[in-house]
Motif scaffolding. Structure first.
Motif, mmCIF file in Angstrom:
data_model
loop_
_atom_site.group_PDB
_atom_site.id
_atom_site.type_symbol
_atom_site.label_atom_id
_atom_site.label_comp_id
_atom_site.label_asym_id
_atom_site.label_seq_id
_atom_site.Cartn_x
_atom_site.Cartn_y
_atom_site.Cartn_z
ATOM 1 N N ASN A 201 0.810 -1.214 0.000
ATOM 2 C CA ASN A 201 0.000 0.000 0.000
ATOM 3 C C ASN A 201 0.842 1.261 0.000
ATOM 4 O OD1 ASN A 201 -2.540 1.330 0.033
ATOM 5 N ND2 ASN A 201 -2.289 1.759 2.210
ATOM 6 N N ARG A 202 2.097 1.140 -0.405
ATOM 7 C CA ARG A 202 2.985 2.297 -0.409
ATOM 8 C C ARG A 202 3.404 2.612 -1.830
ATOM 9 N NH1 ARG A 202 7.442 2.196 3.847
ATOM 10 N NH2 ARG A 202 9.213 2.908 2.635
ATOM 11 N N ALA A 203 3.310 3.873 -2.200
ATOM 12 C CA ALA A 203 3.679 4.286 -3.546
ATOM 13 C C ALA A 203 5.186 4.219 -3.726
ATOM 14 C CB ALA A 203 3.185 5.706 -3.819
ATOM 15 N N ALA A 204 5.604 3.667 -4.853
ATOM 16 C CA ALA A 204 7.032 3.657 -5.172
ATOM 17 C C ALA A 204 7.501 5.032 -5.592
ATOM 18 C CB ALA A 204 7.313 2.656 -6.291
ATOM 19 N N VAL A 205 6.554 5.866 -6.018
ATOM 20 C CA VAL A 205 6.898 7.204 -6.490
ATOM 21 C C VAL A 205 5.664 8.095 -6.337
ATOM 22 C CG1 VAL A 205 6.265 6.653 -8.878
ATOM 23 C CG2 VAL A 205 7.904 8.504 -8.443
ATOM 24 N N ALA A 206 5.891 9.369 -6.073
ATOM 25 C CA ALA A 206 4.805 10.349 -6.020
ATOM 26 C C ALA A 206 5.178 11.523 -6.903
ATOM 27 C CB ALA A 206 4.564 10.818 -4.591
ATOM 28 N N ILE A 207 4.182 12.086 -7.560
ATOM 29 C CA ILE A 207 4.437 13.185 -8.494
ATOM 30 C C ILE A 207 3.946 14.499 -7.895
ATOM 31 C CG2 ILE A 207 3.995 14.108 -10.795
ATOM 32 C CD1 ILE A 207 3.631 11.176 -11.693
ATOM 33 N N LEU A 208 4.882 15.385 -7.668
ATOM 34 C CA LEU A 208 4.584 16.730 -7.197
ATOM 35 C C LEU A 208 4.226 17.587 -8.407
ATOM 36 C CD1 LEU A 208 4.714 18.939 -4.926
ATOM 37 C CD2 LEU A 208 7.109 19.242 -5.554
ATOM 38 N N PRO A 209 2.989 18.102 -8.485
ATOM 39 C CA PRO A 209 2.612 18.878 -9.679
ATOM 40 C C PRO A 209 3.315 20.228 -9.721
ATOM 41 C CG PRO A 209 0.861 18.952 -8.048
ATOM 42 C CD PRO A 209 1.891 17.984 -7.518
ATOM 43 N N ALA A 210 3.323 20.830 -10.890
ATOM 44 C CA ALA A 210 3.824 22.196 -11.019
ATOM 45 C C ALA A 210 2.948 23.124 -10.185
ATOM 46 C CB ALA A 210 3.824 22.619 -12.488
ATOM 47 N N GLY A 211 3.476 24.276 -9.853
ATOM 48 C CA GLY A 211 2.709 25.220 -9.052
ATOM 49 C C GLY A 211 3.197 25.268 -7.618
ATOM 50 N N ARG A 212 2.291 25.614 -6.712
ATOM 51 C CA ARG A 212 2.663 25.821 -5.317
ATOM 52 C C ARG A 212 3.170 24.528 -4.682
ATOM 53 N NH1 ARG A 212 -1.274 27.137 -0.284
ATOM 54 N NH2 ARG A 212 0.310 27.757 1.253
ATOM 55 N N LYS A 213 4.309 24.623 -4.025
ATOM 56 C CA LYS A 213 4.905 23.480 -3.333
ATOM 57 C C LYS A 213 5.515 23.963 -2.016
ATOM 58 C CE LYS A 213 7.220 22.769 -7.073
ATOM 59 N NZ LYS A 213 6.928 23.993 -7.874
ATOM 60 N N VAL A 214 5.564 23.074 -1.026
ATOM 61 C CA VAL A 214 5.966 23.474 0.318
ATOM 62 C C VAL A 214 7.002 22.496 0.868
ATOM 63 C CG1 VAL A 214 5.176 23.888 2.669
ATOM 64 C CG2 VAL A 214 3.708 24.514 0.750
ATOM 65 N N PHE A 215 8.069 23.039 1.438
ATOM 66 C CA PHE A 215 9.044 22.251 2.191
ATOM 67 C C PHE A 215 8.834 22.551 3.672
ATOM 68 C CE2 PHE A 215 10.990 22.482 -1.962
ATOM 69 C CZ PHE A 215 11.619 21.255 -2.117
ATOM 70 N N ILE A 216 8.635 21.497 4.464
ATOM 71 C CA ILE A 216 8.473 21.653 5.909
ATOM 72 C C ILE A 216 9.708 21.092 6.596
ATOM 73 C CG2 ILE A 216 7.083 21.032 7.922
ATOM 74 C CD1 ILE A 216 4.659 20.916 6.135
ATOM 75 N N ALA A 217 10.315 21.901 7.451
ATOM 76 C CA ALA A 217 11.558 21.523 8.116
ATOM 77 C C ALA A 217 11.350 20.321 9.024
ATOM 78 C CB ALA A 217 12.098 22.701 8.919
ATOM 79 N N GLY A 218 12.444 19.634 9.310
ATOM 80 C CA GLY A 218 12.390 18.511 10.220
ATOM 81 C C GLY A 218 11.859 18.926 11.579
ATOM 82 N N GLN A 219 10.915 18.154 12.097
ATOM 83 C CA GLN A 219 10.355 18.381 13.428
ATOM 84 C C GLN A 219 10.649 17.162 14.285
ATOM 85 O OE1 GLN A 219 6.222 19.543 13.237
ATOM 86 N NE2 GLN A 219 6.594 21.075 11.644
ATOM 87 N N ALA A 220 10.855 17.381 15.575
ATOM 88 C CA ALA A 220 11.204 16.293 16.487
ATOM 89 C C ALA A 220 10.505 16.525 17.824
ATOM 90 C CB ALA A 220 12.713 16.209 16.675
ATOM 91 N N GLU A 221 9.442 15.774 18.063
ATOM 92 C CA GLU A 221 8.710 15.869 19.323
ATOM 93 C C GLU A 221 9.212 14.795 20.296
ATOM 94 O OE1 GLU A 221 6.378 18.252 20.117
ATOM 95 O OE2 GLU A 221 7.112 19.124 18.243
ATOM 96 N N PRO A 222 9.245 15.090 21.566
ATOM 97 C CA PRO A 222 9.704 14.096 22.553
ATOM 98 C C PRO A 222 8.661 13.008 22.774
ATOM 99 C CG PRO A 222 8.963 16.083 23.661
ATOM 100 C CD PRO A 222 8.908 16.379 22.185
ATOM 101 N N GLY A 223 9.130 11.846 23.243
ATOM 102 C CA GLY A 223 8.236 10.742 23.579
ATOM 103 C C GLY A 223 8.945 9.759 24.479
ATOM 104 N N LYS A 224 8.173 8.911 25.139
ATOM 105 C CA LYS A 224 8.772 7.939 26.043
ATOM 106 C C LYS A 224 9.572 6.875 25.303
ATOM 107 C CE LYS A 224 4.637 5.018 26.170
ATOM 108 N NZ LYS A 224 3.544 4.477 27.016
#
Length: 434
Positions: A201-224
């Motif tokens: 159920n996992r895509a081998a590839v994904a296509i990002l269309p032309a136009g608006r695109k967003v990069f989100i920085a690495g986030q790291a939340e704490p956990g047990k």
């Protein structure tokens, strides 16, 4: 005999017996015909321009290595792959401990993933290569050149880190130009790639269309533990997606830096749970040499168009997060092409600070040749293999970045940079303004 008479339109003349009313109607159509021809030429030239924007421009291509310092492409659809393993269609490891056999299988699987997206190896923009052993760096670079098509000079980033599966010597993920015809009406397209290997159920590839695109920085939340930390981090990432007007269906690729890497499969399951009811986008797992039970996750996404946006690129943070001067939480791209650099090494200089400064000088040259600038850097991946490399980076990058427009970033401690004795490897993504 046909007798020519002067036309009522002042022309050369018309054959005798011609119906002048009909002639008038035909003549009045001429401007319309000319307009149609003109519009056709304009549309044709526009189409040619659009096709040219999908051509890859190589920054300082090297015939010996088969790579470039950078690749530039216009605002076109891009294919982001899953992490590619040396597995056959049944999910079995190919090649045992033989590097060349494993690499050949990885390239074969990469080719299959790109084919599902309607593209191929000649359209590669960047290869990210993750090696189990430092000594494999040189032979892998040589073999990649031999296995890629002639004339392809992708940017390559190579790091050394333990693999997410046992006995695997290397994995890859890639970015390539995708054709316009591969884009679905809903935005991000996840083509089905039958038989790549086990992940049903996992895509081998994904296509990002032309136009608006967003990069989100690495986030790291704490956990047990690692799984709780990963779950909380994904919750925060999805809150960030909602803030920019995007959702799970807009995600193109997720990259998770985790420790211990032996728990990669369990973390993948945590991430996949956030995509219930739909296909899971590509996921890449990389070892992070930090205290255990840590997970930093970044992502790339498409987003709905905002036609009132004035800036081609915006740098900001959600209201619940702090925006630093050395990195952004979100970089939002509305217009322009993209530049992908190879991994740049801090290797020449008297000390680590001097080496890092020399590396940024190389980046400055690449940006200038690409038609970009430090005001248009959008994504940075920092890979120090030693505290010396990290310290040199921290001292130098503020000299080059615009504190109001720093790129999103992940800073990940790794085992090796792919070059013995060199402690810092950095790759970048920039926008090339229209």
């Amino acid at each position: 005999m046909i007798i020519l008479k002067r036309s009522v339109y002042g022309g050369v003349g018309c054959p005798s017996g011609v119906n002048f009313n009909r002639m008038k109607r035909v003549t009045l159509h001429y401007p319309l015909v000319f307009l149609m021809v003109f519009l056709g030429l304009v549309l044709e030239s526009k189409g040619q321009f659009q096709s040219k924007t999908s051509d890859i421009r190589y920054i300082e291509p090297n015939e010996e290595t088969g790579t470039s310092l950078g690749t530039v492409v216009g605002d076109v659809p891009l294919a982001f792959t899953d992490q590619i393993f040396p597995f056959d269609a049944n999910g079995s490891l190919v090649g045992s401990s033989v590097l060349k056999v494993q690499l050949t299988q990885v390239i074969k699987n990469l080719e299959g993933a790109l084919e599902a997206a309607g593209t191929d190896l000649s359209k590669l923009l960047r290869l990210n290569v993750y090696l189990q052993k430092e000594e494999h760096s040189k032979p892998v670079r040589k073999l990649i050149k031999e296995l890629l098509p002639e004339g392809a000079f992708p940017a390559i980033t190579l790091i050394v880190a333990n693999q997410p599966r046992e006995k695997v010597l290397l994995t890859m993920d890639a970015i390539a130009v995708a054709p316009m015809t591969s884009v679905s009406s809903r935005g991000v397209n996840l083509p089905f790639s039958k038989g790549l290997y086990e992940k049903t159920n996992r895509a081998a590839v994904a296509i990002l269309p032309a136009g608006r695109k967003v990069f989100i920085a690495g986030q790291a939340e704490p956990g047990k533990d690692l799984l709780e930390a990963s779950d909380k981090t994904m919750q925060n990432l999805f809150a960030t997606l909602a803030y920019i007007g995007a959702s799970a269906s807009d995600v193109v690729q997720i990259k998770a830096f985790i420790n211990p890497i032996g728990d990669a499969t369990a973390v993948e399951e945590v991430i996949a749970a956030f995509f219930r009811g739909q296909q899971v986008p590509p996921i890449v797992m990389v070892e992070w040499l930090v205290e255990e039970n840590k997970s930093e996750i970044e992502l790339v996404a498409s987003a709905p168009e905002h036609y009132n946006d004035k800036e081609a690129v915006s740098y900001y943070a959600p209201p619940w997060m702090i925006q630093a001067t050395t990195y952004s939480r979100i970089v939002d791209i509305k217009a322009g092409g993209l530049l992908f650099t190879s991994g740049l090494y801090a290797e020449e200089g008297k000390d680590e600070e001097g080496k890092a400064r020399n590396m940024f000088d190389t980046l400055s040259r690449i940006l200038e040749k690409a038609g970009s600038s430090y005001d248009h850097l959008v994504k940075a991946s920092y890979y120090p293999s030693h505290e010396k490399g990290r310290e040199g980076l921290m001292k130098v990058r503020t000299e080059f970045y615009n504190p109001e427009r720093p790129p999103v970033a992940s800073l990940i401690r790794i085992q090796g940079t792919g070059r013995e004795g060199i402690y810092l490897n950095v790759d970048m993504v920039g926008v090339v303004p229209e």
